[in-house]
Design a protein around this motif. Structure first.
Motif, PDB file in Angstrom:
ATOM      1  N   ILE A 211     -16.503   0.807  46.059  1.00  8.97           N
ATOM      2  CA  ILE A 211     -15.503   1.171  46.884  1.00  8.97           C
ATOM      3  C   ILE A 211     -15.712   2.316  47.910  1.00  8.97           C
ATOM      4  O   ILE A 211     -15.291   2.119  49.056  1.00  8.97           O
ATOM      5  N   GLU A 212     -16.294   3.255  47.363  1.00 10.94           N
ATOM      6  CA  GLU A 212     -16.521   4.545  48.208  1.00 10.94           C
ATOM      7  C   GLU A 212     -17.467   4.235  49.369  1.00 10.94           C
ATOM      8  O   GLU A 212     -17.391   4.566  50.335  1.00 10.94           O
ATOM      9  N   GLU A 213     -18.657   3.500  48.888  1.00 14.20           N
ATOM     10  CA  GLU A 213     -19.899   3.474  49.609  1.00 14.20           C
ATOM     11  C   GLU A 213     -19.953   2.114  50.529  1.00 14.20           C
ATOM     12  O   GLU A 213     -20.532   2.048  51.712  1.00 14.20           O
ATOM     13  N   THR A 214     -18.914   1.073  50.320  1.00 16.37           N
ATOM     14  CA  THR A 214     -18.715  -0.045  51.165  1.00 16.37           C
ATOM     15  C   THR A 214     -17.432  -0.085  51.818  1.00 16.37           C
ATOM     16  O   THR A 214     -17.219  -0.105  52.967  1.00 16.37           O
ATOM     17  N   LEU A 215     -16.218  -0.218  50.915  1.00 17.23           N
ATOM     18  CA  LEU A 215     -14.929  -0.388  51.512  1.00 17.23           C
ATOM     19  C   LEU A 215     -14.639   1.034  52.424  1.00 17.23           C
ATOM     20  O   LEU A 215     -14.272   0.846  53.425  1.00 17.23           O
ATOM     21  N   VAL A 216     -14.773   2.156  51.842  1.00 12.72           N
ATOM     22  CA  VAL A 216     -14.476   3.276  52.651  1.00 12.72           C
ATOM     23  C   VAL A 216     -15.453   3.550  53.844  1.00 12.72           C
ATOM     24  O   VAL A 216     -15.027   3.753  55.077  1.00 12.72           O
ATOM     25  N   ALA A 217     -16.702   3.319  53.452  1.00 12.85           N
ATOM     26  CA  ALA A 217     -17.604   3.492  54.486  1.00 12.85           C
ATOM     27  C   ALA A 217     -17.443   2.518  55.691  1.00 12.85           C
ATOM     28  O   ALA A 217     -17.735   3.099  56.936  1.00 12.85           O
ATOM     29  N   GLY A 219     -14.540   1.351  56.694  1.00 10.64           N
ATOM     30  CA  GLY A 219     -13.176   1.523  57.161  1.00 10.64           C
ATOM     31  C   GLY A 219     -12.273   0.467  56.709  1.00 10.64           C
ATOM     32  O   GLY A 219     -11.185   0.084  57.209  1.00 10.64           O
ATOM     33  N   LYS A 220     -12.647  -0.315  55.496  1.00  9.99           N
ATOM     34  CA  LYS A 220     -11.717  -1.508  55.231  1.00  9.99           C
ATOM     35  C   LYS A 220     -10.450  -0.770  54.184  1.00  9.99           C
ATOM     36  O   LYS A 220      -9.430  -1.218  54.139  1.00  9.99           O
ATOM     37  N   VAL A 221     -10.950   0.473  53.496  1.00  9.67           N
ATOM     38  CA  VAL A 221      -9.751   1.332  53.165  1.00  9.67           C
ATOM     39  C   VAL A 221     -10.011   2.655  53.560  1.00  9.67           C
ATOM     40  O   VAL A 221     -11.222   3.216  53.978  1.00  9.67           O
ATOM     41  N   SER A 222      -8.970   3.629  53.285  1.00 11.52           N
ATOM     42  CA  SER A 222      -9.104   4.687  53.759  1.00 11.52           C
ATOM     43  C   SER A 222      -9.713   5.907  52.518  1.00 11.52           C
ATOM     44  O   SER A 222      -9.551   5.511  51.323  1.00 11.52           O
ATOM     45  N   ALA A 223     -10.377   6.865  52.706  1.00  8.96           N
ATOM     46  CA  ALA A 223     -10.814   7.943  51.785  1.00  8.96           C
ATOM     47  C   ALA A 223      -9.718   8.153  50.848  1.00  8.96           C
ATOM     48  O   ALA A 223     -10.021   8.656  49.836  1.00  8.96           O
ATOM     49  N   HIS A 224      -8.631   8.480  51.362  1.00  9.74           N
ATOM     50  CA  HIS A 224      -7.385   8.788  50.686  1.00  9.74           C
ATOM     51  C   HIS A 224      -7.070   7.847  49.536  1.00  9.74           C
ATOM     52  O   HIS A 224      -6.552   8.312  48.416  1.00  9.74           O
ATOM     53  N   ASP A 225      -7.615   6.399  49.706  1.00 12.57           N
ATOM     54  CA  ASP A 225      -7.146   5.476  48.881  1.00 12.57           C
ATOM     55  C   ASP A 225      -7.900   5.839  47.308  1.00 12.57           C
ATOM     56  O   ASP A 225      -7.648   5.116  46.338  1.00 12.57           O
ATOM     57  N   LEU A 226      -9.014   6.676  47.390  1.00 12.03           N
ATOM     58  CA  LEU A 226      -9.843   6.897  46.177  1.00 12.03           C
ATOM     59  C   LEU A 226      -9.087   7.784  45.354  1.00 12.03           C
ATOM     60  O   LEU A 226      -9.419   7.920  44.214  1.00 12.03           O
ATOM     61  N   GLN A 227      -7.942   8.229  45.869  1.00 13.14           N
ATOM     62  CA  GLN A 227      -6.903   9.017  45.096  1.00 13.14           C
ATOM     63  C   GLN A 227      -5.952   8.244  44.320  1.00 13.14           C
ATOM     64  O   GLN A 227      -5.016   8.886  43.495  1.00 13.14           O
ATOM     65  N   LEU A 228      -6.049   6.914  44.540  1.00 16.50           N
ATOM     66  CA  LEU A 228      -5.111   6.059  43.804  1.00 16.50           C
ATOM     67  C   LEU A 228      -5.249   5.905  42.131  1.00 16.50           C
ATOM     68  O   LEU A 228      -4.346   5.369  41.467  1.00 16.50           O
TER      69      LEU A 228
END
Length: 248
Positions: A211-217, A219-228
């Protein structure tokens, strides 16, 4: 110009449904109800399924409406009883009850059974929301309030509507389905104050990294979404995170 009488002869209204031309049917709804016997094929058709779906919502709402605050616990039906995951799920179920929450699971074996076991042994409300499947066992013996469903989407509504948060143990496709649906509902603010805790960093770590290295990297989700969601290996921390944010 076609007069109104001629137009009426070429259309048919049955409740909210309008039929014209080749879609018109013979007879009336009452006539079909009272005069025809025929086959029982109608019980497998979509309009009747709508009534079944409605009845499942009514039964679910009726059974669960008076639940105390609850947490849904997800995990694999294949989790072995002699595994550390099973023991962790028992401890989580017990700890949630001690924190003042009911425990909701899918009602099956494995991790679900373990969480229900912990909840029941702690004297709490142990809920199982089962699903009609061709290959899986029914409601486990540690459930003291169980509801069986035909439709996944009705069951999934109950998991979210009557829970204040999720604890997600290692699991397969069904567990992933529930996890990502919950994340989507929180991300889109369809539900609020809904903590999601992933238990087992060795199991979930690869997914979190993707999620962090692909989706966030990308731009498919925001870094803020890791706090979900939260990731932990500690039973007490898992219970604390999900109950504190749920507003126990």
């Amino acid at each position: 110009m076609v007069n109104s009488e001629g137009a009426r002869r070429r259309e048919q209204r049955r409740g909210p449904v309008l039929r014209r031309h080749g879609q018109m049917q013979q007879g009336t709804t009452d006539q079909h109800l009272l005069d025809t016997r025929g086959t029982a094929d109608w019980v497998h058709e979509d309009p009747f399924r709508v009534l079944r779906i409605q009845s499942e919502f009514v039964e679910g709402f009726g059974a669960l409406a008076e639940l105390p605050p609850a947490i849904s616990v997800f995990g694999s039906a294949r989790t072995r009883r002699d595994s550390p995951e099973y023991e962790a799920a028992v401890a989580i179920g017990r700890g949630l009850v001690e924190a003042g929450f009911a425990v909701i699971t899918g009602g099956g074996p494995g991790a679900m059974e373990a969480a229900n076991k912990g909840a029941m042994e702690a004297g709490g409300v142990s809920v199982g929301l089962g699903i009609e499947l061709p290959f899986e066992q029914g409601i486990n013996p540690y459930v003291n309030l169980g509801v069986d469903f035909r439709y996944f989407f009705v069951r999934k509504t109950m998991f979210v509507k009557y829970a204040s948060g999720f604890v997600v143990l290692p699991g397969g496709l069904g567990t992933l389905d529930e996890l990502f649906e919950a994340l989507t509902l929180v991300q889109t603010k369809k539900v609020t104050r809904f903590p999601i805790v992933l238990f087992g960093s060795a199991y979930w770590g690869g997914l979190v990294s993707w999620i962090e290295e692909t989706l966030v990297a990308q731009g498919k989700v925001s870094a803020h979404d890791l706090q979900l969601f939260h990731l932990t290996d500690d039973v007490e921390e898992a219970i604390g995170l999900v109950t504190k944010e749920a507003g126990a």
